[in-house]
Design an enzyme around this catalytic site. Structure first.
Site, short mmCIF file in Angstrom:
data_model
loop_
_atom_site.label_atom_id
_atom_site.label_comp_id
_atom_site.label_asym_id
_atom_site.label_seq_id
_atom_site.Cartn_x
_atom_site.Cartn_y
_atom_site.Cartn_z
N THR A 159 0.86 -1.19 0.00
CA THR A 159 0.00 0.00 0.00
C THR A 159 0.90 1.23 0.00
O THR A 159 1.69 1.41 0.92
CB THR A 159 -0.87 -0.01 1.26
N CYS A 210 -2.56 -2.34 8.91
CA CYS A 210 -3.16 -1.68 7.74
C CYS A 210 -4.01 -0.48 8.11
O CYS A 210 -3.70 0.65 7.77
CB CYS A 210 -3.98 -2.68 6.96
#
Ligand code: UDX
Ligand code: UDX
Length: 437
Positions: free
Chosen positions: A122, A261
């Site tokens: 990410t 995350c």
């Protein structure tokens, strides 16, 4: 059968490498951490992920998957190189891209032919262009290359099934042909494939995670109002979930989100907004609601037990969620530290996370099973909703405790049943203040 390189064998990279191998590709996985690579060569997994050990073993045996620390070896004959290194949060919440830069540079210096470089990690919006620039500047030979964003949507604990049965595959690139080739890699998954540009693909990842985190903070705010009015948030969430526009998932009130995350991605998205002079009010509230829940645990236990000095508190679960050993941003860390600061003695039991957790929580005594931990406790806190906690012999547990106080941080028990068993029970948003069901 394609030749694929994966850089980084963490939760994301190792699952990605093993799954692509299982789809019939030839995969070479690289990591700079020699211990991890040596371990993997001996069949030792660096992380706990259900099903991963068997998947890796099967594909190593079939010679579709191998491990190395040499970039030259990893990239030899490769058509695709996935970057799956860590992208931790920096001091201001921005994503720390030093590892992505190191990987991009090493790829540039060791690529042995045309290559499609894919950001699996990410990464902030615009990173794809930045990686292309790094590769351009450090290439030893002017091999043609393209950069593609193919963000991961893996949940720890179900990462393999999430890879093999994705809701969608997102592929972003300015080079349409490269995007199509990456899409083809995923055809065996028979999932919807979204092909778009680099920045849009990078934003889809952040917006998805931020929305899921928002749903959880929303239901946690509703839980606080339920607490005050004597409603049961579990039943509220169930009633909401029948509406297809809302859906029943990610509406479990409790101790909120942790992991590697949501915290990182919500912070990074808010940071990116502020970088452009915007005020991300919703994202800021989503984080504030989430992190306050950890302080609530100490406050509620003080309400239930009075002064916590000298009290013995047992934590059921440490990992940030069940079916993983990952302690990154786990609520248990703030909760344990808060209780220790209030003068309590803190104990813990977790099925798999204790070895890693002990280093993070040296003052917490770890126990081999919940019953030994409960012996003499003034309170127990359900921190992680491991299935085994739903099967505990509650009668036995209560008899072992000095006081029968139980704070159910993940709402895994029925309040009525707990009251009948003689517990002084509190859930999150279960309408406890009215001592009701
Ligand atoms: C993390 C985040 O969890 C995820 O959201 C993001 O998309 C990618 O980064 P994860 O697999 O959990 O993914 O990271 P981690 O478990 O820390 O593994 C990263 C691996 O990359 C480690 O094994 C590390 O040794 C390796 N690495 C790091 C390299 O191979 N090269 C480097 O330069 C730095
Ligand atoms: C998440 C996203 O789900 C995944 O798509 C993305 O790729 C990576 O981040 P992960 O962090 O592994 O996956 O776990 P997830 O199951 O999403 O849970 C995240 C956190 O939210 C955990 O701390 C969990 O305890 C919490 N959670 C989840 C709730 O508090 N309530 C819920 O209803 C669901």
């Amino acid at each position: 059968m394609k030749r694929i390189t994966v850089i980084g064998v963490g939760y994301v990279g190792l699952v990605t490498a093993a799954c692509f191998a299982d789809l019939g590709n030839r995969v070479v996985a690289l990591d700079v951490n020699e211990a991890r690579i040596e371990g993997l060569k001996q069949g030792i997994m660096p992380i706990y992920e259900p099903g991963l050990e068997e998947l890796v073993r099967r594909n190593v045996k079939a010679e579709r998957l191998s491990f190395t620390t040499s970039y030259a070896e990893a990239l030899q004959g490769a058509e695709f190189a996935f970057i799956a290194v860590g992208t931790p949060s920096g001091v201001n919440g921005e994503a720390d891209l030093q590892y992505v830069a190191a990987a991009a540079r090493a790829i540039a210096e060791n690529m042995s032919g045309p290559l499609i470089i894919i950001n699996k990690s990410t990464v902030p919006i615009g990173t794809g262009d930045w990686v292309a620039d790094i590769v351009q500047r450090h290439q030893k030979h002017p091999y043609p290359f393209s950069v593609v964003s193919c963000p991961e949507f893996l949940r720890e604990g179900t990462a393999i099934s999430d890879f093999m049965n994705p809701y969608r595959v997102v592929v972003g690139s300015l080079d349409r042909e490269a995007a199509e080739k990456v899409a083809q890699l995923h055809l065996p998954l028979r999932a919807p494939i979204v092909i778009t540009d680099l920045r849009t693909a990078e934003m889809i990842k952040y917006a998805s995670n931020a929305f899921l985190a928002t749903k959880i903070s929303f239901i946690n705010e509703i839980a606080d109002i339920c607490e005050a009015y004597g409603a049961d948030v579990k039943e509220v969430a169930a009633g909401m979930g029948y509406d297809k526009r809302i859906g029943p998932y990610f509406l479990d009130a409790g101790l909120g989100w942790g992991g590697s995350c949501f915290p990182k991605d919500v912070k990074a998205l808010a940071y990116m907004a502020q970088e452009k002079g915007l005020t991300p009010r919703i994202l800021q509230s989503v984080m504030e609601v989430n992190y306050r829940r950890r302080k609530d645990v100490v406050r509620v236990l003080q309400e239930m037990l009075g002064d916590l000095r000298g009290k013995v508190i047992g934590l059921l679960g440490l990992a940030f969620k069940p079916n993983t050993d990952d302690m990154r941003e786990a609520p248990s860390i703030d909760i344990a530290e808060g209780l220790l600061a209030a003068g309590a003695e803190v104990r813990a039991y977790d099925p798999v996370a204790m070895p890693g957790a002990q280093a993070l929580l040296p003052a917490v005594k770890m126990y081999p099973d919940p019953y030994q931990m409960a012996q003499g406790c003034d309170a127990l806190v359900v921190v992680t909703e491991w299935n085994e906690f739903k099967q505990l012999d509650l009668e036995r547990l209560r008899q072992l405790m000095r006081l029968p106080v139980l704070l159910d941080g993940r709402n895994i028990y029925q309040p009525q049943l707990m009251h009948q068993l003689g517990f002084i029970y509190r859930g999150i948003g279960r309408g406890n203040t009215h001592g009701g069901s």
